[in-house]
Design a protein around this motif. Structure first.
Motif, mmCIF file in Angstrom:
data_model
loop_
_atom_site.group_PDB
_atom_site.id
_atom_site.type_symbol
_atom_site.label_atom_id
_atom_site.label_comp_id
_atom_site.label_asym_id
_atom_site.label_seq_id
_atom_site.Cartn_x
_atom_site.Cartn_y
_atom_site.Cartn_z
ATOM 1 N N ASP A 58 22.312 -0.665 -44.254
ATOM 2 C CA ASP A 58 21.026 0.636 -43.063
ATOM 3 C C ASP A 58 20.214 1.771 -43.640
ATOM 4 O OD1 ASP A 58 22.085 3.236 -44.317
ATOM 5 O OD2 ASP A 58 23.439 3.038 -43.197
ATOM 6 N N GLY A 59 19.690 2.851 -42.738
ATOM 7 C CA GLY A 59 18.115 2.943 -42.780
ATOM 8 C C GLY A 59 18.788 4.215 -44.747
ATOM 9 N N THR A 60 19.266 4.607 -44.643
ATOM 10 C CA THR A 60 19.795 5.763 -45.981
ATOM 11 C C THR A 60 20.593 5.230 -46.806
ATOM 12 O OG1 THR A 60 21.248 6.591 -44.879
ATOM 13 C CG2 THR A 60 19.326 7.485 -44.392
ATOM 14 N N GLU A 61 20.904 3.523 -46.611
ATOM 15 C CA GLU A 61 22.371 3.633 -48.266
ATOM 16 C C GLU A 61 21.739 2.281 -47.890
ATOM 17 O OE1 GLU A 61 26.428 4.908 -49.484
ATOM 18 O OE2 GLU A 61 25.808 5.314 -47.178
ATOM 19 N N PRO A 88 28.226 -0.470 -39.120
ATOM 20 C CA PRO A 88 27.715 0.236 -37.716
ATOM 21 C C PRO A 88 26.426 -0.298 -37.245
ATOM 22 C CG PRO A 88 27.833 1.599 -40.140
ATOM 23 C CD PRO A 88 27.671 0.320 -40.081
ATOM 24 N N VAL A 89 26.475 -0.274 -36.329
ATOM 25 C CA VAL A 89 25.475 -0.616 -35.499
ATOM 26 C C VAL A 89 23.829 -0.941 -36.206
ATOM 27 C CG1 VAL A 89 23.776 -0.610 -32.803
ATOM 28 C CG2 VAL A 89 25.842 -0.710 -32.873
ATOM 29 N N GLY A 90 23.187 -1.577 -36.580
ATOM 30 C CA GLY A 90 22.026 -1.453 -36.715
ATOM 31 C C GLY A 90 22.262 -1.762 -38.681
ATOM 32 N N THR A 91 22.847 -1.820 -38.911
ATOM 33 C CA THR A 91 23.137 -2.181 -40.683
ATOM 34 C C THR A 91 22.830 -3.650 -40.910
ATOM 35 O OG1 THR A 91 24.934 -0.545 -40.844
ATOM 36 C CG2 THR A 91 25.143 -2.270 -42.105
ATOM 37 N N ALA A 92 22.471 -4.270 -41.854
ATOM 38 C CA ALA A 92 21.897 -5.528 -42.220
ATOM 39 C C ALA A 92 23.384 -6.301 -43.090
ATOM 40 C CB ALA A 92 20.537 -5.725 -42.879
ATOM 41 N N PRO A 113 18.564 -12.884 -36.818
ATOM 42 C CA PRO A 113 18.868 -12.766 -38.616
ATOM 43 C C PRO A 113 17.830 -11.965 -39.564
ATOM 44 C CG PRO A 113 17.554 -14.784 -36.890
ATOM 45 C CD PRO A 113 18.004 -13.696 -35.960
ATOM 46 N N GLN A 114 18.064 -11.541 -40.521
ATOM 47 C CA GLN A 114 17.510 -10.456 -41.739
ATOM 48 C C GLN A 114 16.777 -11.107 -42.571
ATOM 49 O OE1 GLN A 114 16.992 -6.576 -41.043
ATOM 50 N NE2 GLN A 114 17.101 -8.126 -38.755
ATOM 51 N N ASP A 115 16.597 -10.955 -43.943
ATOM 52 C CA ASP A 115 16.175 -10.530 -45.444
ATOM 53 C C ASP A 115 17.819 -10.297 -45.911
ATOM 54 O OD1 ASP A 115 13.933 -13.339 -45.191
ATOM 55 O OD2 ASP A 115 13.186 -10.680 -45.332
ATOM 56 N N GLY A 116 18.320 -11.617 -46.871
ATOM 57 C CA GLY A 116 19.474 -10.426 -47.209
ATOM 58 C C GLY A 116 19.454 -10.422 -48.452
#
Length: 162
Positions: free
Chosen positions: A102-105, A120-124, A153-156
């Motif tokens: 996510d944005g911090t972890e 949570p919402v917004g977590t890759a 889709p995201q880079d994982g």
């Protein structure tokens, strides 16, 4: 599988298995409520998740859905992020890993029987089966799953095999 097929398949399969689905009753206080539901795990998957797991629809409702997911040995699913849906997972069988960012972890968590995780919402996130047996888990989405368009889709962390 397209979002329309996914949702059409879901609707027809759930209505076959959910007792009293769609039935509403008015109680003594003139409040409307849905009747109680119960389901049984289907013998074959209903669909593929946007990430690539075999899924079986277990329960749906106004506040969320529940599915049973199976990932075969060696499979690495596609990384995705959800814009409106959060998930809770509970691992039943197998040995896997999930990467979440996510944005911090950012972390990788082992997926073994008894482990629960949240997305949570917004977590890759991306997950894989690193064991010799199928990885099986229960996934609860809140609010209800709106369709495959929810999973961007995201880079994982790993190269997907599906």
């Amino acid at each position: 599988m397209s979002a329309v097929l996914f949702e059409t398949n879901r609707s027809s399969r759930m209505s076959d298995r959910v007792q009293f689905a769609g039935s509403v009753k008015q109680n003594a206080d003139k409040q409307w409520r849905h009747t109680l539901k119960e389901t049984q795990l289907p013998a074959v998957p209903d669909a593929k998740s946007p990430a690539g797991a075999d899924i079986r629809f277990i329960m749906d409702g106004t506040t969320g859905n529940m599915i049973h997911s199976t990932v075969p040995p060696g499979q690495i699913n596609r990384a995705t992020v959800h814009s409106t849906v959060s998930e809770f997972w509970y691992v039943l069988e197998g040995n896997g890993q999930i990467w979440r960012k996510d944005g911090t972890e950012e972390r990788v968590t082992s997926l073994v029987p008894g482990v629960s995780i949240d997305i949570p919402v917004g977590t890759a996130f991306q997950y894989r089966n690193i064991g010799s047996q199928p990885l099986k888990f229960i996934c609860i989405t809140m609010p209800p799953w709106p369709g495959d368009h929810e999973a961007a889709p995201q880079d994982g962390a790993w190269v997907p095999t599906v």
